[in-house]
Design a protein around this motif. Structure first.
Motif, PDB file in Angstrom:
ATOM      1  N   SER A  87      -1.007   3.055  -2.702  1.00  0.00           N
ATOM      2  CA  SER A  87      -0.438   3.866  -1.748  1.00  0.00           C
ATOM      3  C   SER A  87       0.543   3.299  -0.645  1.00  0.00           C
ATOM      4  N   PRO A  88       1.355   3.741  -0.136  1.00  0.00           N
ATOM      5  CA  PRO A  88       1.520   5.119  -0.518  1.00  0.00           C
ATOM      6  C   PRO A  88       2.209   5.522  -1.927  1.00  0.00           C
ATOM      7  N   GLN A  89       2.242   6.778  -2.312  1.00  0.00           N
ATOM      8  CA  GLN A  89       3.081   7.186  -3.454  1.00  0.00           C
ATOM      9  C   GLN A  89       4.600   7.008  -3.334  1.00  0.00           C
ATOM     10  N   PHE A  90       5.200   7.207  -2.234  1.00  0.00           N
ATOM     11  CA  PHE A  90       6.254   7.095  -1.971  1.00  0.00           C
ATOM     12  C   PHE A  90       6.903   6.628  -0.513  1.00  0.00           C
ATOM     13  N   LEU A  91       7.765   5.556  -0.560  1.00  0.00           N
ATOM     14  CA  LEU A  91       8.150   5.335   0.705  1.00  0.00           C
ATOM     15  C   LEU A  91       9.715   5.174   0.935  1.00  0.00           C
ATOM     16  N   SER A  92      10.448   5.653   1.821  1.00  0.00           N
ATOM     17  CA  SER A  92      11.631   5.567   2.045  1.00  0.00           C
ATOM     18  C   SER A  92      12.100   5.066   3.499  1.00  0.00           C
ATOM     19  N   ILE A  93      12.850   4.105   3.254  1.00  0.00           N
ATOM     20  CA  ILE A  93      13.355   2.954   4.509  1.00  0.00           C
ATOM     21  C   ILE A  93      14.659   2.772   4.599  1.00  0.00           C
ATOM     22  N   GLN A  94      15.003   2.465   5.728  1.00  0.00           N
ATOM     23  CA  GLN A  94      16.459   1.786   5.911  1.00  0.00           C
ATOM     24  C   GLN A  94      16.657   0.269   5.575  1.00  0.00           C
ATOM     25  N   GLU A  95      17.534   0.075   5.069  1.00  0.00           N
ATOM     26  CA  GLU A  95      17.615  -1.238   4.852  1.00  0.00           C
ATOM     27  C   GLU A  95      17.457  -2.195   6.186  1.00  0.00           C
ATOM     28  N   GLY A  96      16.741  -3.383   6.076  1.00  0.00           N
ATOM     29  CA  GLY A  96      16.461  -4.017   6.959  1.00  0.00           C
ATOM     30  C   GLY A  96      15.106  -3.936   7.727  1.00  0.00           C
ATOM     31  N   GLU A  97      14.502  -2.907   7.180  1.00  0.00           N
ATOM     32  CA  GLU A  97      13.046  -2.438   7.741  1.00  0.00           C
ATOM     33  C   GLU A  97      11.874  -3.388   6.799  1.00  0.00           C
ATOM     34  N   ASN A  98      10.850  -3.387   7.240  1.00  0.00           N
ATOM     35  CA  ASN A  98       9.856  -4.013   6.491  1.00  0.00           C
ATOM     36  C   ASN A  98       8.850  -2.996   5.954  1.00  0.00           C
ATOM     37  N   LEU A  99       8.213  -3.404   4.893  1.00  0.00           N
ATOM     38  CA  LEU A  99       7.327  -2.258   4.246  1.00  0.00           C
ATOM     39  C   LEU A  99       6.105  -3.003   3.619  1.00  0.00           C
ATOM     40  N   ASP A 133      -9.882 -10.825  -0.319  1.00  0.00           N
ATOM     41  CA  ASP A 133     -10.895 -12.029  -0.487  1.00  0.00           C
ATOM     42  C   ASP A 133     -11.861 -11.843  -1.549  1.00  0.00           C
ATOM     43  N   ALA A 134     -12.229 -10.434  -1.562  1.00  0.00           N
ATOM     44  CA  ALA A 134     -13.233  -9.794  -2.711  1.00  0.00           C
ATOM     45  C   ALA A 134     -12.665  -9.533  -3.835  1.00  0.00           C
ATOM     46  N   ARG A 135     -11.250 -10.034  -4.297  1.00  0.00           N
ATOM     47  CA  ARG A 135     -10.472  -9.577  -5.484  1.00  0.00           C
ATOM     48  C   ARG A 135     -10.680  -8.011  -5.938  1.00  0.00           C
ATOM     49  N   LYS A 136     -10.828  -7.275  -4.689  1.00  0.00           N
ATOM     50  CA  LYS A 136     -10.573  -5.759  -5.260  1.00  0.00           C
ATOM     51  C   LYS A 136      -9.342  -5.239  -5.161  1.00  0.00           C
ATOM     52  N   ASP A 137      -8.652  -5.923  -4.123  1.00  0.00           N
ATOM     53  CA  ASP A 137      -7.410  -5.308  -3.789  1.00  0.00           C
ATOM     54  C   ASP A 137      -6.106  -6.030  -3.673  1.00  0.00           C
ATOM     55  N   SER A 138      -4.943  -5.750  -3.333  1.00  0.00           N
ATOM     56  CA  SER A 138      -3.811  -6.528  -3.156  1.00  0.00           C
ATOM     57  C   SER A 138      -2.889  -5.547  -2.400  1.00  0.00           C
ATOM     58  N   SER A 139      -1.834  -6.446  -1.630  1.00  0.00           N
ATOM     59  CA  SER A 139      -0.703  -5.765  -1.063  1.00  0.00           C
ATOM     60  C   SER A 139       0.421  -6.493  -1.343  1.00  0.00           C
ATOM     61  N   LEU A 140       1.402  -5.708  -1.162  1.00  0.00           N
ATOM     62  CA  LEU A 140       2.942  -6.367  -1.204  1.00  0.00           C
ATOM     63  C   LEU A 140       3.644  -5.944   0.023  1.00  0.00           C
ATOM     64  N   HIS A 141       4.327  -7.041   0.614  1.00  0.00           N
ATOM     65  CA  HIS A 141       4.932  -6.846   1.781  1.00  0.00           C
ATOM     66  C   HIS A 141       6.332  -7.004   1.645  1.00  0.00           C
ATOM     67  N   ARG A 147       6.949   4.623  -5.251  1.00  0.00           N
ATOM     68  CA  ARG A 147       8.206   4.446  -5.105  1.00  0.00           C
ATOM     69  C   ARG A 147       8.779   4.052  -4.045  1.00  0.00           C
ATOM     70  N   VAL A 148       9.742   2.955  -3.917  1.00  0.00           N
ATOM     71  CA  VAL A 148      10.195   2.814  -2.737  1.00  0.00           C
ATOM     72  C   VAL A 148      11.698   2.754  -2.824  1.00  0.00           C
ATOM     73  N   LEU A 149      12.236   3.396  -2.000  1.00  0.00           N
ATOM     74  CA  LEU A 149      13.855   3.758  -1.673  1.00  0.00           C
ATOM     75  C   LEU A 149      14.227   3.118  -0.484  1.00  0.00           C
ATOM     76  N   VAL A 150      15.240   2.081  -0.891  1.00  0.00           N
ATOM     77  CA  VAL A 150      15.709   1.493   0.656  1.00  0.00           C
ATOM     78  C   VAL A 150      17.294   1.947   0.721  1.00  0.00           C
ATOM     79  N   LYS A 151      17.274   2.524   1.708  1.00  0.00           N
ATOM     80  CA  LYS A 151      18.882   3.309   2.077  1.00  0.00           C
ATOM     81  C   LYS A 151      19.509   2.332   2.794  1.00  0.00           C
ATOM     82  N   PRO A 152      20.953   2.136   2.139  1.00  0.00           N
ATOM     83  CA  PRO A 152      21.678   1.416   2.937  1.00  0.00           C
ATOM     84  C   PRO A 152      22.136   1.737   4.395  1.00  0.00           C
TER      85      PRO A 152
END
Lengths: 113, 111
Positions: free
Chosen positions: B7-19, B67-75, B106-111
């Motif tokens: 999650s999420p399935q799709f993420l659209s952000i502007q260049e310079g933002e965090n996700l 910690d429980a090795r059931k989940d992961s995140s990418l920042h 799906r990540v879309l980073v707009k300039p």
């Protein structure tokens, strides 16, 4: 040199035809795979071969037949193509015992009309 | 089959933002992999996380294994258009030597 190469890149064909996709890896890996990625980008494993021996055969119609002439090649033959077969097919390889890191080809986009 | 939900399935952000994107499961994994797939290409491995609580950094990408090795995140910090792609997670070693991928973000980073 491309590590995992598959041909063709694009394949457009009529329903009922038979087609093949070829895959070759020059990484010296023991294991090769075929994955199918549907229009929603869901990536599902179809087959896996280890040293020319079939080790994974998911619930795939019999119309799909993989062939591995040697451990560097894994081809996919599809008989009697159907509309639902339209997808992107990826070949991949891995060296077992190394955490199953997969190296993918660039995909074959199959469109059945 | 070990089910991975992303999650999420799709993420659209502007260049310079965090996700941040997430990969969750009810199963425990010995290790988990993150791949990025760019349009028209196959997935490419970014990182493997092995230890519960582990944090790995790859330039502006930070991967964390729960910690429980059931989940992961990418920042991703200060996202750039080159970060655009489909981010997939998968267990490194799964039952029957299969790699069952999550549905991807799906990540879309707009300039």
């Amino acid at each position: 040199d491309t590590a995992v190469s598959q041909t063709p890149k694009y394949l457009v064909t009529q329903m009922g035809n038979d087609k093949s996709i070829k895959c070759e890896q020059n990484l010296g890996h023991d294991t090769m795979y075929w994955y199918k990625q549907d229009s929603k980008k869901f990536l599902k494993i179809m087959f896996s071969y280890n040293n020319k021996e079939l080790i994974i055969n998911e619930t795939v119609p019999n119309r799909f037949s993989p062939k591995s002439p040697d451990k560097a090649h894994l081809n996919l033959h599809i008989n009697s193509l159907e509309l639902g077969d339209s997808a992107v097919y990826f070949c991949a390889s891995s060296q077992r015992g190394l955490g199953e890191k997969l190296f993918f080809g660039s995909g074959t986009q199959l469109s059945v009309l | 089959t070990q089910l991975l939900e992303q999650s999420p399935q799709f993420l659209s952000i502007q260049e310079g933002e965090n996700l941040t994107v997430y990969c969750n499961s009810s199963s425990v994994f010995s290790s988990l992999q993150w791949y990025r797939q760019e349009p028209g290409e196959g997935p490419v491995l970014l990182v493997t996380v092995v230890t519960g609580g582990e944090v790995k950094k790859l330039k502006r990408l930070t991967f964390q294994f729960g910690d429980a090795r059931k989940d992961s995140s990418l920042h991703i910090t200060a996202a750039q258009p080159g970060d655009t792609g489909l981010y997939l997670c998968a267990p490194s070693k799964a039952a029957g030597n299969k790699l069952t991928f999550g549905g991807g973000t799906r990540v879309l980073v707009k300039p």
